[in-house]
Design an enzyme around this catalytic site. Sequence first.
Site, PDB file in Angstrom:
ATOM      1  N   GLY A 137       0.813  -1.216   0.000  1.00 11.05           N
ATOM      2  CA  GLY A 137       0.000   0.000   0.000  1.00 11.05           C
ATOM      3  C   GLY A 137       0.841   1.259   0.000  1.00 11.05           C
ATOM      4  O   GLY A 137       1.353   1.676   1.049  1.00 11.05           O
ATOM      5  N   ALA A 250      10.443  -4.113  -8.583  1.00  9.98           N
ATOM      6  CA  ALA A 250       9.239  -4.490  -9.332  1.00  9.98           C
ATOM      7  C   ALA A 250       9.271  -3.943 -10.759  1.00  9.98           C
ATOM      8  O   ALA A 250       8.885  -4.628 -11.713  1.00  9.98           O
ATOM      9  CB  ALA A 250       8.005  -3.973  -8.596  1.00  9.98           C
ATOM     10  N   GLU A 371       3.297   1.387 -11.180  1.00  8.91           N
ATOM     11  CA  GLU A 371       4.756   1.358 -10.952  1.00  8.91           C
ATOM     12  C   GLU A 371       5.436   2.582 -11.570  1.00  8.91           C
ATOM     13  O   GLU A 371       6.558   2.499 -12.060  1.00  8.91           O
ATOM     14  CB  GLU A 371       5.382   0.089 -11.542  1.00  8.91           C
ATOM     15  CG  GLU A 371       4.896  -1.172 -10.909  1.00  8.91           C
ATOM     16  CD  GLU A 371       5.617  -1.494  -9.621  1.00  8.91           C
ATOM     17  OE1 GLU A 371       6.478  -0.699  -9.214  1.00  8.91           O
ATOM     18  OE2 GLU A 371       5.287  -2.518  -9.023  1.00  8.91           O
ATOM     19  N   THR A 373       4.007   6.118 -13.941  1.00 12.91           N
ATOM     20  CA  THR A 373       3.399   6.232 -15.265  1.00 12.91           C
ATOM     21  C   THR A 373       4.489   6.425 -16.327  1.00 12.91           C
ATOM     22  O   THR A 373       5.643   6.743 -16.027  1.00 12.91           O
ATOM     23  CB  THR A 373       2.435   7.437 -15.340  1.00 12.91           C
ATOM     24  OG1 THR A 373       3.222   8.632 -15.229  1.00 12.91           O
ATOM     25  CG2 THR A 373       1.385   7.414 -14.240  1.00 12.91           C
ATOM     26  N   HIS A 374       4.052   6.267 -17.576  1.00 15.86           N
ATOM     27  CA  HIS A 374       4.946   6.469 -18.727  1.00 15.86           C
ATOM     28  C   HIS A 374       5.617   7.848 -18.657  1.00 15.86           C
ATOM     29  O   HIS A 374       6.822   7.988 -18.881  1.00 15.86           O
ATOM     30  CB  HIS A 374       4.070   6.360 -19.978  1.00 15.86           C
ATOM     31  CG  HIS A 374       4.820   6.155 -21.239  1.00 15.86           C
ATOM     32  ND1 HIS A 374       5.658   5.080 -21.439  1.00 15.86           N
ATOM     33  CD2 HIS A 374       4.859   6.889 -22.372  1.00 15.86           C
ATOM     34  CE1 HIS A 374       6.180   5.158 -22.656  1.00 15.86           C
ATOM     35  NE2 HIS A 374       5.719   6.246 -23.244  1.00 15.86           N
TER      36      HIS A 374
END
Length: 392
Positions: A137, A250, A371, A373-374
């Site tokens: 979280g 990740a 994870e 954004t672009h």
Amino acid sequence: MKPDLFEAPDYYNIDDLLSEEHKLVRDAAREWVKRDVSPIIEEYAQRAEFPKQIIKGLADIGAFGPYIPEEYGGAGLDQISYGLIMQEIERGDSGVRSTASVQSSLVMYPIWKYGNEAQRQKYLPKLASGEWMGSFGLTEPDHGSNPGGMTTHFKDMGDHYLLNGAKLWISNSPFCDVAVVWAKNEEGRIHGLVVERDMEGFSTPETHNKWSLRASATGELIFQDVKVPKENLLPNKSGLGAPLGCLDSARYGIAWGAIGAAMDCYDTALRYAKERIQFGKPIAGFQLQQKKLAEMITEITKAQLLAFRLGQLKNENRATSAQISMAKRNNVEMAITIAREARQILGGMGITGEYSIMRHMMNLESVITYEGTHDIHLLITGLDITGLNAFK
Ligand code: TGC
Ligand code: FAD
């Protein structure tokens, strides 16, 4: 859904760079996906349900804690093996890879790196075997790209901490047994706390109506005066760098995973184009379709080389956060572009669940957002090469 006829593309003989162990690990994951994921995943995605029966298989192929030492139940593998496992799982479905990414890099990793020995012994073996599932979280309703602004907080009550706040968009939340939660103390310093399912005041409502990652369960983490035992605070790192360090691991896995989704789309489109006859010949014989297919294999090959080199750097502890951002950003965009092109090659059939392409395409809309954004990853590269911060 059509039978899984997947054949992995390897245009630059990247297999020659892999060790025997890498290939064994990769092939075991590939076989498992073909046998246990491909036959069922479309149905679960259509029903918007996570297939819980695959948890044991994920544990068996080493997808929960691939690089966590064996003494804690992990597989003790290197970073390239970890990447290859993520690639194979995401070849099946990004949502299944999400479950494995969260368990390994966002739950086991912080407990291993920032926890004490008692916490490692208590949680890691059960997470590695899949007996317990975890969630992470960080994101809140008002703090997504800017997690440092979080408002979830805890107070020192003498013999325990009192946790209040809410997290949104949390993978695995509806069925997690434990959650690694990032919250501020009374001085505003961010710490990680392990919250357990049965703690009073902790709830995990599911988020419905997603068009993406439908086979992955997403939800909230809500804390209303949750009494968290003091021994559940991760003692060895605090500050925003602690959760961001988990994201590095990740994001690296996603850089490999996205290649899997792209390979599946390319392989499906190539086979279809060779079989589908229009105007008296296979559509693969038309220049426009060849352009699509040739560009796809070129981009997949570049992404494979990027991920492999990053894996070498990670094995040597030399990969920087900015290098990881570049690979996550490039490879996910590569995969989503290939999914869109591949879907067109299948014409009307491309929009059905008979083939995996549309599901990959929809899944990748989440992968390009979570994870980091672009855009955020582009700004991380921009900051790294110019030294100038364009975030704020
Ligand atoms: P900033 O001032 O740059 O940094 C704060 C502190 O953190 C350090 N740091 C890192 N440490 C380790 N790894 C990294 N990647 C790091 N990036 C920064 C930094 O050195 C600093 O340390 P210190 O000691 O000086 O305090 O922080 P900022 O507030 O300006 O934000 C920077 C930004 C925007 C890059 C960052 O916050 C960010 O990456 N935002 C994106 C948020 C994000 O990625 N959220 C993901 C949530 S989890 C998720 O999506 C799971 S999906 C899982 C699935 O289903 O697969
Ligand atoms: P916002 O931050 O509001 O961004 C909206 C837009 O603004 C984006 O295009 C962004 O690039 C742009 N933007 C933001 N800041 C800037 C800037 N400074 N400059 C230029 N553009 C900017 N989070 C967890 O903690 N745990 C999980 O397990 C998890 N799982 C997820 C699963 C799914 C399916 C999804 C969709 C998300 C998940 N997330 C999880 C949350 C995810 O990390 C966030 O959605 C993501 O970080 C973006 O935050 P946001 O959605 O609030 O978008």
